[in-house]
Motif scaffolding. Sequence first.
Motif, mmCIF file in Angstrom:
data_model
loop_
_atom_site.group_PDB
_atom_site.id
_atom_site.type_symbol
_atom_site.label_atom_id
_atom_site.label_comp_id
_atom_site.label_asym_id
_atom_site.label_seq_id
_atom_site.Cartn_x
_atom_site.Cartn_y
_atom_site.Cartn_z
ATOM 1 N N UNK A 1 0.837 -1.197 0.000
ATOM 2 C CA UNK A 1 0.000 0.000 0.000
ATOM 3 C C UNK A 1 0.877 1.254 0.000
ATOM 4 N N UNK A 2 1.924 1.253 0.820
ATOM 5 C CA UNK A 2 2.818 2.411 0.919
ATOM 6 C C UNK A 2 3.519 2.662 -0.421
ATOM 7 N N UNK A 3 3.956 1.593 -1.071
ATOM 8 C CA UNK A 3 4.614 1.742 -2.375
ATOM 9 C C UNK A 3 3.638 2.311 -3.399
ATOM 10 N N UNK A 4 2.430 1.787 -3.380
ATOM 11 C CA UNK A 4 1.404 2.253 -4.295
ATOM 12 C C UNK A 4 1.123 3.733 -4.065
ATOM 13 N N UNK A 5 1.030 4.120 -2.794
ATOM 14 C CA UNK A 5 0.768 5.522 -2.463
ATOM 15 C C UNK A 5 1.899 6.423 -2.938
ATOM 16 N N UNK A 6 3.135 5.952 -2.808
ATOM 17 C CA UNK A 6 4.274 6.764 -3.239
ATOM 18 C C UNK A 6 4.141 7.114 -4.726
ATOM 19 N N UNK A 7 3.676 6.160 -5.517
ATOM 20 C CA UNK A 7 3.480 6.416 -6.952
ATOM 21 C C UNK A 7 2.344 7.401 -7.182
ATOM 22 N N UNK A 8 1.255 7.189 -6.469
ATOM 23 C CA UNK A 8 0.106 8.092 -6.596
ATOM 24 C C UNK A 8 0.511 9.518 -6.217
ATOM 25 N N UNK A 9 1.245 9.643 -5.114
ATOM 26 C CA UNK A 9 1.652 10.951 -4.617
ATOM 27 C C UNK A 9 2.559 11.653 -5.621
ATOM 28 N N UNK A 10 3.509 10.897 -6.183
ATOM 29 C CA UNK A 10 4.448 11.489 -7.139
ATOM 30 C C UNK A 10 3.703 12.006 -8.364
ATOM 31 N N UNK A 11 2.768 11.206 -8.853
ATOM 32 C CA UNK A 11 2.002 11.604 -10.033
ATOM 33 C C UNK A 11 1.146 12.832 -9.735
ATOM 34 N N UNK A 12 0.535 12.822 -8.567
ATOM 35 C CA UNK A 12 -0.326 13.937 -8.166
ATOM 36 C C UNK A 12 0.483 15.235 -8.106
ATOM 37 N N UNK A 13 1.675 15.170 -7.538
ATOM 38 C CA UNK A 13 2.494 16.381 -7.420
ATOM 39 C C UNK A 13 3.029 16.819 -8.772
ATOM 40 N N UNK A 14 3.321 15.861 -9.661
ATOM 41 C CA UNK A 14 3.733 16.226 -11.018
ATOM 42 C C UNK A 14 2.631 17.016 -11.720
ATOM 43 N N UNK A 15 1.380 16.660 -11.422
ATOM 44 C CA UNK A 15 0.251 17.351 -12.040
ATOM 45 C C UNK A 15 -0.102 18.631 -11.303
ATOM 46 N N UNK A 16 0.792 19.082 -10.428
ATOM 47 C CA UNK A 16 0.555 20.345 -9.737
ATOM 48 C C UNK A 16 -0.346 20.223 -8.532
ATOM 49 N N UNK A 17 -0.642 18.996 -8.108
ATOM 50 C CA UNK A 17 -1.507 18.816 -6.957
ATOM 51 C C UNK A 17 -0.745 18.974 -5.655
ATOM 52 N N UNK A 18 -1.489 19.154 -4.588
ATOM 53 C CA UNK A 18 -0.871 19.279 -3.271
ATOM 54 C C UNK A 18 -1.338 18.132 -2.381
ATOM 55 N N UNK A 19 -0.544 17.840 -1.364
ATOM 56 C CA UNK A 19 -0.863 16.759 -0.445
ATOM 57 C C UNK A 19 -0.791 17.285 0.979
ATOM 58 N N UNK A 20 -1.847 17.051 1.730
ATOM 59 C CA UNK A 20 -1.859 17.364 3.150
ATOM 60 C C UNK A 20 -1.713 16.055 3.895
ATOM 61 N N UNK A 21 -0.623 15.909 4.592
ATOM 62 C CA UNK A 21 -0.335 14.669 5.292
ATOM 63 C C UNK A 21 -0.844 14.773 6.725
ATOM 64 N N UNK A 22 -1.674 13.816 7.118
ATOM 65 C CA UNK A 22 -2.237 13.837 8.465
ATOM 66 C C UNK A 22 -1.873 12.523 9.154
ATOM 67 N N UNK A 23 -1.092 12.613 10.221
ATOM 68 C CA UNK A 23 -0.733 11.417 10.970
ATOM 69 C C UNK A 23 -1.232 11.597 12.387
ATOM 70 N N UNK A 24 -2.270 10.852 12.729
ATOM 71 C CA UNK A 24 -2.904 11.040 14.021
ATOM 72 C C UNK A 24 -3.798 9.855 14.306
ATOM 73 N N UNK A 25 -3.914 9.523 15.586
ATOM 74 C CA UNK A 25 -4.737 8.374 15.927
ATOM 75 C C UNK A 25 -6.039 8.739 16.640
ATOM 76 N N UNK A 26 -6.195 9.990 17.012
ATOM 77 C CA UNK A 26 -7.452 10.366 17.662
ATOM 78 C C UNK A 26 -8.004 11.635 17.020
#
Length: 132
Positions: A77-102
Amino acid sequence: GQTVPREPDGIETIRQYLQAKGHAVVNMNRVLRIGNTLVSVEFFLKDQNLIIKYWNPDAIESLSAKGSSAQRAYEKYVQNWAQVAAKHEQNGGRICDVQASDAQTIVAALDSYPELNTNPEETSEPVMYAKD
């Protein structure tokens, strides 16, 4: 039969947050659950070309106890996401990373991204700056 209500997890928290902020067009993609626990999910805000990527650190930490198949699923899943993220950023997209359990921490993380707090109705008005 009585169904035990599931603990609201990151999906509900983020969805409610986005609704409250007036983000109407939100696509949810790639939900990773291991057992009944949400590990990761992403929300795509089409109008802003923005992905909110949610990770649950507690769930990720407990993967080692779940055995190798769970860990393999996660790694893939992490590898797959890395590809998705790279493609998204190439297309000028932004990513908000949220790491939280509550919920509280999730909301705090979301609040730290100013682009999520723009209410489209409010910002469409031309802003007049007073000249001194």
